[in-house]
Design an enzyme around this catalytic site. Structure first.
Site, PDB file in Angstrom:
ATOM      1  N   LYS A   1     -13.076  -1.157   6.502  1.00  0.00           N
ATOM      2  CA  LYS A   1     -12.463  -2.083   7.465  1.00  0.00           C
ATOM      3  C   LYS A   1     -13.016  -1.783   8.865  1.00  0.00           C
ATOM      4  O   LYS A   1     -13.874  -2.491   9.348  1.00  0.00           O
ATOM      5  CB  LYS A   1     -10.946  -1.971   7.418  1.00  0.00           C
ATOM      6  CG  LYS A   1     -10.399  -2.362   6.031  1.00  0.00           C
ATOM      7  CD  LYS A   1      -9.184  -1.598   5.687  1.00  0.00           C
ATOM      8  CE  LYS A   1      -8.781  -1.613   4.235  1.00  0.00           C
ATOM      9  NZ  LYS A   1      -8.802  -2.849   3.500  1.00  0.00           N
TER      10      LYS A   1
ATOM     11  N   ASP B   1      -1.650   6.853   6.073  1.00  0.00           N
ATOM     12  CA  ASP B   1      -2.712   5.975   5.588  1.00  0.00           C
ATOM     13  C   ASP B   1      -3.064   5.038   6.741  1.00  0.00           C
ATOM     14  O   ASP B   1      -2.316   4.115   7.061  1.00  0.00           O
ATOM     15  CB  ASP B   1      -2.203   5.187   4.376  1.00  0.00           C
ATOM     16  CG  ASP B   1      -3.235   4.193   3.851  1.00  0.00           C
ATOM     17  OD1 ASP B   1      -4.290   4.032   4.487  1.00  0.00           O
ATOM     18  OD2 ASP B   1      -2.971   3.585   2.795  1.00  0.00           O
TER      19      ASP B   1
ATOM     20  N   TRP C   1       0.818  -1.217   0.000  1.00  0.00           N
ATOM     21  CA  TRP C   1       0.000   0.000   0.000  1.00  0.00           C
ATOM     22  C   TRP C   1       0.847   1.261   0.000  1.00  0.00           C
ATOM     23  O   TRP C   1       0.553   2.218  -0.719  1.00  0.00           O
ATOM     24  CB  TRP C   1      -1.007   0.003   1.155  1.00  0.00           C
ATOM     25  CG  TRP C   1      -2.058  -1.030   0.891  1.00  0.00           C
ATOM     26  CD1 TRP C   1      -2.267  -2.184   1.581  1.00  0.00           C
ATOM     27  CD2 TRP C   1      -2.994  -1.047  -0.196  1.00  0.00           C
ATOM     28  NE1 TRP C   1      -3.276  -2.913   1.000  1.00  0.00           N
ATOM     29  CE2 TRP C   1      -3.747  -2.238  -0.088  1.00  0.00           C
ATOM     30  CE3 TRP C   1      -3.283  -0.177  -1.255  1.00  0.00           C
ATOM     31  CZ2 TRP C   1      -4.756  -2.587  -0.980  1.00  0.00           C
ATOM     32  CZ3 TRP C   1      -4.293  -0.514  -2.153  1.00  0.00           C
ATOM     33  CH2 TRP C   1      -5.016  -1.701  -2.009  1.00  0.00           C
TER      34      TRP C   1
HETATM   35  C1  PLP Z   1      -3.640   0.316   3.887  1.00  0.00           C
HETATM   36  C2  PLP Z   1      -4.521   0.479   2.690  1.00  0.00           C
HETATM   37  N1  PLP Z   1      -4.420   1.602   1.952  1.00  0.00           N
HETATM   38  C3  PLP Z   1      -5.184   1.796   0.873  1.00  0.00           C
HETATM   39  C4  PLP Z   1      -6.117   0.864   0.466  1.00  0.00           C
HETATM   40  C5  PLP Z   1      -6.957   1.129  -0.759  1.00  0.00           C
HETATM   41  O1  PLP Z   1      -8.256   1.362  -0.366  1.00  0.00           O
HETATM   42  P1  PLP Z   1      -9.441   1.588  -1.379  1.00  0.00           P
HETATM   43  O2  PLP Z   1      -9.794   0.249  -1.931  1.00  0.00           O
HETATM   44  O3  PLP Z   1     -10.509   2.185  -0.509  1.00  0.00           O
HETATM   45  O4  PLP Z   1      -8.982   2.514  -2.435  1.00  0.00           O
HETATM   46  C6  PLP Z   1      -6.267  -0.312   1.204  1.00  0.00           C
HETATM   47  C7  PLP Z   1      -7.277  -1.325   0.793  1.00  0.00           C
HETATM   48  O5  PLP Z   1      -7.365  -2.409   1.283  1.00  0.00           O
HETATM   49  C8  PLP Z   1      -5.450  -0.495   2.341  1.00  0.00           C
HETATM   50  O6  PLP Z   1      -5.558  -1.617   3.070  1.00  0.00           O
END
Ligand code: PLP
Length: 362
Positions: free
Chosen positions: A198, A174, A105
């Site tokens: 989540k 994040d 991520w």
């Molecule tokens: C730590 C993290 N950042 C970003 C995201 C991306 O999220 P989204 O699917 O809402 O764009 C996720 C998705 O699982 C994530 O776990």
């Protein structure tokens, strides 16, 4: 509602929601508070919806003790859209931003930000095979970084910061997969963002908590819809927001408050992860490779001694109502995501099954 058929859902996201929240949403579905319509059918400009949206924001402020000089935004596009929105709003043309690479991520955030300016990867967990965090003493931070970005919990790798980086530039984090899992000090951060699906609510929503002095510096080329100041000035209603996801998140915040807030969640989550990691560590059949001090409380990846048994393990788990334990396709193995909505009974059921499977196959 018959809840006897509810499974334990270990999905990384969209993840399990508290049963009480789903029951309340069901009860309010056709006729919200005697108004003769569902929340989904309400104007976002109506007094009822405005009150509901504001209460959700206030409850989140209460839960995280968000100081008054921070704006709380309820936006769309998921956490992934923030990967672009952050540099568009916070990285001036010609400026530099520092990023910490701890897994999939944070790397996605880096790749996207590179489209908008100079990104310095100040530290990376790559030399550690992403099994531990790079110690802060070795970070190569820029002198004039517009901000420092990191992911406090890598949902796929199962690597979590148990400490807050100490940096001079505004810290942008994040927190998609560990927000609300325990208390934080919001003032440590310039900006916190989290996809909802989540620990907050249904997908379709991303929550941004941003210090007011960081607003108003978006690039001229920043689309109006992606401009934090526009969102803040319009109460996150520059256009039609994700009204139902916002409402449901509000119900989750109310539920969290009833449970005792994030302090109670911390106790419960600590006990949950302690039990699961202790079981894994005590077995020769299962393993988790992450350095103990960097293990995630929310996402627990684990492997079986023989990966040829993976599909039998998953089939047996499914048959017992233990769902979504397959690890992310990029890492394989298993992963149990154990967010706030899962109680100790889910961990007990999982550990009992793991022990039984080990006995049969070891
Ligand atoms: C730590 C993290 N950042 C970003 C995201 C991306 O999220 P989204 O699917 O809402 O764009 C996720 C998705 O699982 C994530 O776990």
């Amino acid at each position: 509602m018959d809840v006897s058929n509810r499974a334990f859902n270990f999905c990384a996201g969209p993840a399990a929601l508290p049963e009480a929240v789903l029951q309340r949403a069901q009860a309010e579905m056709l006729d919200w508070h005697g108004k003769g319509l569902s929340v989904m059918e309400m104007s976002h400009r109506s007094d009822d919806y405005t009150a509901l949206a504001q209460k959700a924001e206030q409850d989140l402020r209460d839960l995280l003790s968000i100081p008054s000089n921070y704006k709380v935004l309820f936006l769309q596009g998921g956490a992934s859209q923030q990967f672009a929105e952050i540099p568009l709003n916070l990285l001036p043309e010609g400026g530099v931003a520092d990023y910490i690479d701890t897994g999939i991520w944070s790397r996605k955030a880096i790749d996207e930000a590179r489209r908008y300016g100079t990104i310095n990867v100040a530290a990376s967990a790559k030399p550690l095979d992403y099994l531990d965090l790079p110690v802060q003493a070795e970070w190569k931070l820029s002198d004039q970084a517009a901000y420092v970005h990191y992911a406090s919990n890598e949902t796929i790798g199962g690597l979590e910061f148990q400490w807050v980086p100490q940096v001079d530039a505004p810290l942008v984090v994040d927190m998609s997969s560990n927000i609300l899992s325990r208390p934080i000090n919001v003032a440590d951060y310039g900006m916190i963002y989290a996809g909802a699906q989540k620990n907050i609510g249904p997908s379709g929503l991303v929550v941004v908590i941003i210090r007011e002095d960081l607003l108003g510096n978006a690039r001229a080329s920043c689309p109006t819809m992606l401009n934090y100041k526009v969102a803040a000035d319009n109460g996150s209603m520059y256009n039609t927001p994700a009204t139902y996801s916002w409402y449901l998140s509000g119900l989750v915040f109310e539920w969290l408050k009833e449970q005792g807030g994030v302090t109670a969640m911390e106790q419960r989550n600590r006990a949950k992860k302690d039990k699961l990691y202790a079981f894994i560590d005590g077995s020769d059949f299962y393993s988790n490779p992450i350095a103990p001090a960097a293990r995630s409380w929310m996402n627990v990846p684990f492997r079986l001694a023989d990966e040829r048994l993976d599909s039998a393990f998953l089939a047996g788990a499914d048959a017992r109502g233990l769902l979504n334990l397959k690890g992310h396709r990029s890492v394989g193995g298993m992963r149990a995501s154990i967010y706030n909505a899962l109680g100790m009974n889910a961990i007990d059921a999982l550990v009992a099954y793991m022990a039984e499977f080990e006995k049969e196959h070891a």
